[in-house]
Enzyme design. Structure first.
Site, PDB file in Angstrom:
ATOM      1  N   SER A   1      68.902  18.107  16.952  1.00 30.49           N
ATOM      2  CA  SER A   1      68.569  16.748  16.529  1.00 30.49           C
ATOM      3  C   SER A   1      69.285  15.748  17.427  1.00 30.49           C
ATOM      4  CB  SER A   1      69.002  16.524  15.072  1.00 30.49           C
ATOM      5  OG  SER A   1      70.415  16.351  14.997  1.00 30.49           O
ATOM      6  N   ASP A   2      68.889  14.505  17.336  1.00 31.06           N
ATOM      7  CA  ASP A   2      69.664  13.424  17.923  1.00 31.06           C
ATOM      8  C   ASP A   2      70.902  13.209  17.043  1.00 31.06           C
ATOM      9  OD1 ASP A   2      70.434  11.253  19.507  1.00 31.06           O
ATOM     10  OD2 ASP A   2      68.402  10.472  19.652  1.00 31.06           O
ATOM     11  N   TRP A   3      71.759  12.269  17.466  1.00 26.91           N
ATOM     12  CA  TRP A   3      73.050  12.087  16.789  1.00 26.91           C
ATOM     13  C   TRP A   3      72.869  11.490  15.388  1.00 26.91           C
ATOM     14  CZ3 TRP A   3      77.532  14.059  18.198  1.00 26.91           C
ATOM     15  CH2 TRP A   3      78.696  13.584  17.607  1.00 26.91           C
TER      16      TRP A   3
ATOM     17  N   ARG B   1      66.333   3.328  15.415  1.00 28.77           N
ATOM     18  CA  ARG B   1      65.236   4.215  15.783  1.00 28.77           C
ATOM     19  C   ARG B   1      64.591   4.927  14.608  1.00 28.77           C
ATOM     20  NH1 ARG B   1      67.852   7.818  20.302  1.00 28.77           N
ATOM     21  NH2 ARG B   1      69.753   7.291  19.202  1.00 28.77           N
TER      22      ARG B   1
END
Length: 275
Positions: A218-220, A151
């Site tokens: 945040s995302d991981w 991503r």
């Protein structure tokens, strides 16, 4: 003032999440636990607590009902299940657009329509909030092309009109109409700037225009620089952040204590909203 009682290390700890927000016992701050979503607590519940739970219908099926009461009930049920297992938050629901049928995360998203997505997701969030569990609605913004590539390699280019009318609209509805308290920033880039490090997005639009009062995680394990995320308005970095790089940024004058306090205060405000 209360924030003056934090050490720099404690402020850094408040901004480094790992499915939880660490408590600080001497200041009376409890540990809070959040688990992955968006349609159930199942995976981490079994892993962390030795119990199993419910996996609810895919969001696209819920959206297809056009039933706002059903969406609110799902949020309430998610929250009840979370509280039963001592979880106070969930990383979900998710309301990106069905931009392409090949998006690898479409099963998490509601629709190709921004209005429908905002209304159904908003009622789910409202139901969870009312039951005392906070939600991190994801992925803010434009995580609409995830399939076959990682991503953070996605660069999304569009006009500002398209961004605001299609992709930002459901999130704006969540903030302005449904009292969203948490958001998750996305890996991808808007133009050349990654979303979790975009001050124009996380401060300019989200807080200055929409008056968002919650916190952003945040995302991981995003690849972005932690100190730049702090400056942009991303309050927590999963998983565990990069405290040594934050410390170095402070030594170089890229950050100061007020930057850390601003993020930590938003985390505390979220805890107070659901405690």
């Amino acid at each position: 003032a209360f924030m003056d009682q934090f050490t720099i290390a404690e402020l850094g700890a408040m901004m480094s999440g790992n499915y939880s927000i660490p408590g600080i016992e001497r200041l009376g701050i409890p540990v809070t636990h959040a688990v992955d979503g968006p349609v159930g607590f199942v995976y981490q519940m079994g892993e962390k607590f030795g119990v199993t739970g419910v996996f609810y219908a895919a969001p696209v099926m819920v959206a297809a009902t056009w039933n706002t009461d059903l969406a609110a009930k799902e949020g309430d049920c998610l929250a009840e299940e979370g509280l039963w297992t001592h979880c106070t938050g969930i990383y979900g629901p998710a309301t990106n657009m069905h931009r392409s049928p090949f998006n690898g995360r479409n099963y998490e998203y509601y629709s190709e329509d921004s209005l429908l997505s905002g209304v159904i997701c908003g009622n789910t969030v409202h139901g969870a909030n009312d039951a005392g569990v906070y939600t991190y609605v994801k992925h803010f913004i434009c995580n609409d092309g995830e399939s076959g590539i990682y991503r953070d390699s996605v660069y999304t280019w569009m006009t500002e009109q398209a961004l605001r009318e299609i992709y930002l609209r459901p999130f704006q509805m969540l903030v302005e109409d449904y009292d969203a308290v948490g958001l998750m920033s996305s890996y991808n880039r808007i133009g050349a700037v990654w979303a979790g490090g975009s001050e124009a997005l996380l401060t300019g639009i989200l807080r200055d225009e929409w008056h968002f009062q919650g916190m952003v995680t945040s995302d991981w394990w995003t690849r972005g620089e932690h100190y730049k995320e702090i400056k942009a308005g991303n309050d927590v970095k999963m998983a565990c952040g990069f405290p040594e790089r934050v410390k170095k940024a402070m030594e170089l004058g890229e950050l100061d204590r007020s930057d850390l306090e601003r993020c930590a205060k938003r985390v505390l405000d979220l805890i107070l909203k659901i405690d």
